[in-house]
Scaffold this motif. Structure first.
Motif, PDB file in Angstrom:
ATOM      1  N   GLY A 152       2.018  -4.927  -3.555  1.00 13.47           N
ATOM      2  CA  GLY A 152       3.332  -5.724  -3.516  1.00 13.47           C
ATOM      3  C   GLY A 152       4.157  -4.410  -4.211  1.00 13.47           C
ATOM      4  N   LYS A 153       3.607  -3.676  -5.072  1.00  9.87           N
ATOM      5  CA  LYS A 153       4.463  -2.840  -5.793  1.00  9.87           C
ATOM      6  C   LYS A 153       4.746  -1.330  -4.794  1.00  9.87           C
ATOM      7  N   MET A 154       3.844  -1.252  -4.091  1.00 11.78           N
ATOM      8  CA  MET A 154       4.241  -0.214  -3.110  1.00 11.78           C
ATOM      9  C   MET A 154       4.972  -0.573  -1.986  1.00 11.78           C
ATOM     10  N   CYS A 155       5.076  -1.770  -1.626  1.00 11.97           N
ATOM     11  CA  CYS A 155       6.152  -2.448  -0.821  1.00 11.97           C
ATOM     12  C   CYS A 155       7.445  -2.344  -1.319  1.00 11.97           C
ATOM     13  N   GLN A 156       7.527  -2.873  -2.474  1.00 11.96           N
ATOM     14  CA  GLN A 156       8.794  -2.798  -3.527  1.00 11.96           C
ATOM     15  C   GLN A 156       9.329  -1.364  -3.383  1.00 11.96           C
ATOM     16  N   TYR A 157       8.439  -0.262  -3.553  1.00 14.97           N
ATOM     17  CA  TYR A 157       9.050   0.930  -3.650  1.00 14.97           C
ATOM     18  C   TYR A 157       9.423   1.501  -2.244  1.00 14.97           C
ATOM     19  N   LEU A 158       8.804   1.181  -1.079  1.00 12.10           N
ATOM     20  CA  LEU A 158       9.336   1.366  -0.005  1.00 12.10           C
ATOM     21  C   LEU A 158      10.626   0.947   0.432  1.00 12.10           C
ATOM     22  N   SER A 173       7.858  -6.524   3.023  1.00 11.31           N
ATOM     23  CA  SER A 173       7.023  -7.499   2.506  1.00 11.31           C
ATOM     24  C   SER A 173       5.562  -7.567   3.229  1.00 11.31           C
ATOM     25  N   GLY A 174       4.611  -8.344   2.720  1.00  7.77           N
ATOM     26  CA  GLY A 174       3.527  -8.609   3.812  1.00  7.77           C
ATOM     27  C   GLY A 174       3.667  -9.325   4.797  1.00  7.77           C
ATOM     28  N   ASP A 175       4.773  -9.803   5.147  1.00  4.17           N
ATOM     29  CA  ASP A 175       4.948 -10.404   6.558  1.00  4.17           C
ATOM     30  C   ASP A 175       5.344  -9.433   7.545  1.00  4.17           C
ATOM     31  N   HIS A 176       5.799  -8.226   7.119  1.00  2.00           N
ATOM     32  CA  HIS A 176       6.431  -7.263   7.834  1.00  2.00           C
ATOM     33  C   HIS A 176       5.429  -6.097   7.792  1.00  2.00           C
TER      34      HIS A 176
END
Length: 280
Positions: A152-158, A173-176
């Motif tokens: 989640g933290k890596m996705c938020q970084y992106l 997010s995980g859905d995408h």
């Protein structure tokens, strides 16, 4: 820069430190990996994730600034010379609780799935962004709740990096962004996780994955014997570069120095100067 103290972690049973991890990843990009793979890839320093996820400092505004923005601000300069969304593969080495593992983010810039025909079969090249993670295996166990938090933290970084580099909002997010714990060759002791991380990166750069149908089964990716000789391989590379740089810089020959077990000892010059490997 690599010092004799760093070389000691290449002894059998020792844990690899940040310096050796970063050195060999840099060596892969500069010397060993195919140029086509290098051009498609960006490898983060082993300090990147540590800096991204560290605790807030007292001078960081935790009241009005969202957590994901604060985290991004800590590492925003790390990509000032590169747009990571122009790359196909991002490599993020992570050390947590004395365990190394590798995160590979595939096709972060793609917003729609693309299919490429290879060898008479369709391969998924990307679906907007995909994350591949190393399975931690039986040695340390696997805490999926922590893993989900890290992802989640890596996705938020992106997401924040996208806003900074490209403008506008994009959902990572995980859905995408589908994540997968790959089935990969695993260490059979408690000290070789860093070596396996390096071998994962090397094998991927040598022959990038082309079929992203989940789950990814890479248990026969490389033989374990290939990893067992990696400590000596890395040590030999570092000492070869040291001798080469000593000669090219006009320093005295190493013939009069003492070698013990391939580690140069009682040599103050290697501790202060070390070995430098820079693509520039």
């Amino acid at each position: 820069t690599v010092t004799t103290e760093d070389l000691e972690c290449l002894d059998s049973g020792e844990f690899l430190n940040d310096v050796i991890i970063d050195f060999y990843l840099k060596y892969l990009l500069v010397q060993k990996a195919p140029q086509a793979s290098v051009d498609r890839s960006h490898v983060f320093s082993s300090f990147f994730y540590k800096q991204l996820t560290r605790r807030d400092n007292a001078n960081e505004d935790s009241t009005s600034t969202p957590a994901q923005v604060r985290r991004h601000q800590r590492v925003r300069t790390w990509t000032r010379h590169v747009d990571i969304f122009d790359k196909d593969f991002l490599f993020v080495p992570v050390n947590q609780e004395a365990h190394w593992y590798l995160v590979v983010i595939c096709f972060p810039g793609l917003e729609e799935p693309q299919y490429v025909k290879r060898d008479s079969r369709d391969s998924v090249q990307g679906d907007g962004a995909e994350g591949l993670g190393e399975s931690e295996g039986e040695i340390h166990g696997e805490n999926r709740s922590n893993s989900d938090e890290e992802k989640g933290k890596m996705c938020q970084y992106l997401q924040v990096e996208w806003q900074t580099k490209r403008g506008g909002h994009r959902d990572f997010s995980g859905d995408h962004m589908v994540g997968s714990h790959c089935t990969v060759p695993l260490q059979d002791n408690s000290s070789d996780c860093g070596l396996y991380l390096l071998q994962y990166a090397e094998s991927f750069l040598q022959d990038p994955v082309v079929d992203f149908e989940l789950p990814l089964r890479l248990e026969r990716w490389f033989p374990r014997q290939q990893v067992r000789g990696k400590r000596e391989e890395i040590r030999d590379i570092i000492l070869h570069l040291y001798r080469f740089q000593q000669g090219s810089l006009g320093h005295e020959s190493l013939e009069d120095r003492t070698d013990h077990g391939n580690v140069i000892q009682n040599d103050p010059s290697i501790q202060s100067q070390g070995v430098n490997l820079d693509s520039s």
